[in-house]
Scaffold this motif. Sequence first.
Motif, short mmCIF file in Angstrom:
data_model
loop_
_atom_site.label_atom_id
_atom_site.label_comp_id
_atom_site.label_asym_id
_atom_site.label_seq_id
_atom_site.Cartn_x
_atom_site.Cartn_y
_atom_site.Cartn_z
N ARG A 54 18.82 1.92 -6.40
CA ARG A 54 18.07 3.11 -6.78
C ARG A 54 16.67 2.72 -7.27
O ARG A 54 15.69 3.41 -6.98
N LYS A 55 16.59 1.63 -8.01
CA LYS A 55 15.30 1.18 -8.51
C LYS A 55 14.38 0.71 -7.39
O LYS A 55 13.23 1.14 -7.28
N VAL A 56 14.90 -0.18 -6.54
CA VAL A 56 14.09 -0.77 -5.47
C VAL A 56 13.63 0.31 -4.47
O VAL A 56 12.50 0.27 -3.99
N LEU A 57 14.52 1.24 -4.15
CA LEU A 57 14.20 2.28 -3.17
C LEU A 57 13.52 3.51 -3.81
O LEU A 57 13.21 4.46 -3.10
N LYS A 58 13.35 3.48 -5.11
CA LYS A 58 12.69 4.57 -5.85
C LYS A 58 13.36 5.91 -5.59
O LYS A 58 12.71 6.93 -5.37
N LEU A 59 14.68 5.91 -5.66
CA LEU A 59 15.43 7.13 -5.37
C LEU A 59 15.33 8.18 -6.49
O LEU A 59 15.67 9.34 -6.27
N ASP A 60 14.90 7.77 -7.64
CA ASP A 60 14.80 8.70 -8.75
C ASP A 60 13.37 9.22 -8.95
O ASP A 60 13.10 9.91 -9.93
N SER A 61 12.48 8.85 -8.03
CA SER A 61 11.09 9.28 -8.16
C SER A 61 10.79 10.39 -7.17
O SER A 61 11.56 10.63 -6.24
N GLU A 107 0.82 -1.21 0.00
CA GLU A 107 0.00 0.00 0.00
C GLU A 107 0.86 1.26 0.00
O GLU A 107 0.55 2.24 -0.70
N LEU A 108 1.94 1.25 0.77
CA LEU A 108 2.82 2.43 0.86
C LEU A 108 3.80 2.50 -0.31
O LEU A 108 4.47 3.52 -0.50
N GLY A 109 3.92 1.41 -1.05
CA GLY A 109 4.82 1.41 -2.20
C GLY A 109 6.29 1.31 -1.84
O GLY A 109 7.15 1.87 -2.52
N VAL A 110 6.60 0.58 -0.74
CA VAL A 110 7.99 0.43 -0.30
C VAL A 110 8.34 -1.05 -0.19
O VAL A 110 7.47 -1.89 0.06
N PRO A 111 9.61 -1.40 -0.37
CA PRO A 111 10.03 -2.80 -0.25
C PRO A 111 10.22 -3.21 1.20
O PRO A 111 10.30 -2.36 2.10
N ILE A 112 10.31 -4.51 1.41
CA ILE A 112 10.72 -5.03 2.71
C ILE A 112 12.04 -5.76 2.53
O ILE A 112 12.23 -6.51 1.58
N PHE A 113 12.99 -5.47 3.42
CA PHE A 113 14.27 -6.17 3.47
C PHE A 113 14.19 -7.15 4.64
O PHE A 113 14.03 -6.72 5.79
N ALA A 114 14.30 -8.44 4.37
CA ALA A 114 14.09 -9.44 5.41
C ALA A 114 15.26 -10.42 5.46
O ALA A 114 15.70 -10.92 4.42
#
Length: 287
Positions: free
Chosen positions: A280-287, A153-160
């Motif tokens: 950069r892609k996974v963390l959406k650093l360019d958005s 929902e928040l549009g963020v990944p999970i690192f597990a």
Amino acid sequence: MGMPTDIAIIDTMIGFPAEDFKAYDFIRAQLKDPSAKFDFPVEYMFKNVPKELYGSSKDPIAVTLHEMDRFGIAMGLIGAVGEVSTKALKDHPDRFIPTGSVDPNRGMDGIRDMVRQYEKYGVRAFGAFNAGYNPQVGISDALMYPIYAKCVELGVPIFACAGVPGPRFPMWPQEVRLIDQVMYDFPELVFVTRHGCEPWEDLAVKLMLKWPNLYYSTSAFAPKHYPEAIIRYANTRGADRVIYAGYFPMGLSLERIMTDMRSVPFNDNVWPKFLCGNARKVLKLDS
């Protein structure tokens, strides 16, 4: 060609030396083996743990920035909570990326806290340590599902963390096979494994071939110990799916990591994605 020197590296697991080792009390409290209660609960696994940094500086942020600058690390993913992290994120937003924490045993209070962290700190990811929860919670347990849903929902990944945990407690919550069910039930979830997936690294590769939103990060491993299966995967079909993560100052110095890194046999096309692009892609650093 070996590791290039002109890439602005993103480290997806970095931190700051603390005044003491109290941050690991939650792990030590669960350990039953007296021989396992080191300052660092996984200290037995590493040589030359940079313990001398702990309690030695009144400016831990400066210590980490100095090491980052020495080795070309442009940005680091850090925990968002705590006085030092909060100051680092405020004073150096161009260097540090906030990640939140989750606790499946807190139920809806934990979900509301995820939203609070997202709104207050602007977290770009959440981190999970399933073997370290008390009581432990499996990666595919129902208690984790509201967390995964909120990440989507928040549009963020999970690192597990996945694979046998370093601290001496049971491994069952982090068996790599459990990820398969999670990816089936949450195809939109971006799931990044931490801490190696051993001894199931071959299975991790099979699952990454199967699930397009599953990634692997190299945290807590000196590069000379990166699993062969992961290097082979990155050099063939997985250049877009393997992400650099360190372990400074929790168990490895950046000098050790980056010295070892020069000998990793990645293909030329892998390095930019591994060191920077995939994060950069996974963390959406360019958005």
